[in-house]
Design a protein around this motif. Structure first.
Motif: not given
Length: 394
Positions: A89-105
């Motif tokens: 639940p915390r991830w669903f609240i926080e991840f979509p609202r982050a201004k930046y995503w950094v990923n390698n795959v």
């Protein structure tokens, strides 16, 4: 089949996740929050780690958080890194609202990018073997060629920035990913350490791994084979040289570090080799293994591009070269002519090269020099600074 198993196989959870993710993603951006992932949220490694550590030092005004697989929780606790477990639940609240995503795959296909999010894709290697849309026939489980290509196009359409290590990769990435966005041609952030490391850092890694004083280090880091698998995401691997023979012939002088690809499912037991063979597949970041290794043995993995920054010997153990090149993937350039080290196909040839390792002198090789000029000219220890400055607009 239990109700839980049926639910896992159903598309319903993904639909629910997608709806929840999309709705929360419509809320205002948290403009100073950056979320990181590495290798499907299982590792604290690679260019996302380099960017995180750089921002931690130079941009303390940002909130930096890792999105992690629950099975990797102990790793992130050990490193004292702030994290949120995926799909909680915390991830669903926080991840979509982050201004930046950094990923390698790639991210899961059901996951939409919210409006206003800036997605930085670092990718994870200079390509030798064909990838993305350039693969003529996909042999991986759980997909087919058309679906694989559609999924790649869907993913790349979400990227705002794509990091490239060199001009060669930029050209291939744009075509293979069907990517039309911004490319940061900077060198790889993960490779900054390879020009900035200290002898103290080398000693620390050697002590952590239990490498005896005076022993030289050989790193064996092969890739996976598309057609050899147990199931989707779990690939088979069998050693093509006798480890007992290796121990008998070389362990007086060398220690062998074995680093399996993160998609390989086998768990190897090297306890019977008296410390001559050490499994480092679970070691957090391969960049540390590079700096303690005197020689690399690999096949078609992109690790040799990175290792060449160190100007140390590389041996290519390509026992299935014809099949891999002509049937499974195909290559972007003729590795037989341009490899920065000898190509061997049998255990006998491999052991002969190791016995004569002193003759491998990259500093005197014109082929190695040209290779580094083509692929590592941007690796000056400042790639991370260039990447962060670009996506933050500073």
């Amino acid at each position: 089949m239990s109700v839980i198993q049926k639910l896992k196989k159903s598309s319903l959870p993904k639909r629910i996740f997608r709806i929840a993710f999309r709705l929360i993603g419509l809320l205002p951006r948290k403009k100073r929050t950056v979320f990181f992932e590495s290798f499907h949220a299982r590792q604290y490694s690679d260019s996302p780690r380099a960017i995180y550590e750089y921002m931690l030092e130079h941009h303390p005004e940002y909130e930096l958080v890792w999105s992690i697989d629950k099975r990797a929780e102990q790793l992130f606790k050990t490193h004292g890194v702030p994290y949120v477990k995926r799909f909680t639940p915390r991830w669903f609240i926080e991840f979509p609202r982050a201004k930046y995503w950094v990923n390698n795959v790639r991210l899961p296909g059901w996951m939409p990018k919210p409006p206003g999010t800036i997605y930085v894709q670092t990718w994870h290697g200079t390509p030798l073997k064909k990838l993305g849309l350039d693969i003529e026939m996909v042999h991986m489980p759980g997909t087919d060629t058309d679906r694989y290509r559609k999924n790649f196009l869907s993913e790349s359409s979400k990227w705002d920035f794509l990091v490239s290590p060199n001009p060669y990769s930029t050209k291939i990435f744009k075509r293979a990913f069907g990517y039309k966005g911004n490319v940061i041609e900077s060198g790889y952030p993960r490779n900054d350490l390879l020009t900035n490391f200290t002898e103290s850092e080398v000693r620390t890694v050697r002590e952590t791994l239990g490498i005896p004083e005076g022993k030289k280090v050989m790193l064996y880091a092969p890739t996976w084979r598309d057609h050899e698998f147990y199931e989707k995401g779990k690939y088979k691997f069998e050693f093509q040289f006798d480890l007992e023979q290796w121990r008998e012939q070389f362990s007086e002088e060398w220690v062998l570090l074995t680093r399996m690809h993160y998609l390989i499912a086998e768990n190897f037991d090297f306890s019977g080799y008296d410390g001559a063979v050490i499994d480092v597949s679970g070691y957090p970041d391969i960049r540390d293994l590079y700096i303690v290794s005197d020689m690399l043995i690999t096949d078609y993995s992109s690790v040799f591009f990175d290792f060449s920054v160190l100007n140390r010997p590389i041996v290519f153990y390509m026992y299935d070269l014809d099949q891999y090149r002509d049937q499974l993937r195909g290559f972007y350039f003729p590795i037989e002519n341009e490899a920065p080290g000898p190509i061997v196909r049998t255990e006998e040839e491999l052991f002969d090269v190791i016995r004569n390792a002193g003759q491998l002198q990259p500093e005197n090789s014109e082929v190695y020099r040209k290779f580094r000029q083509t692929f590592t000219s941007l690796e000056d220890g400042h790639a991370t600074e260039r990447v962060v400055g670009t996506f933050l607009g500073k």
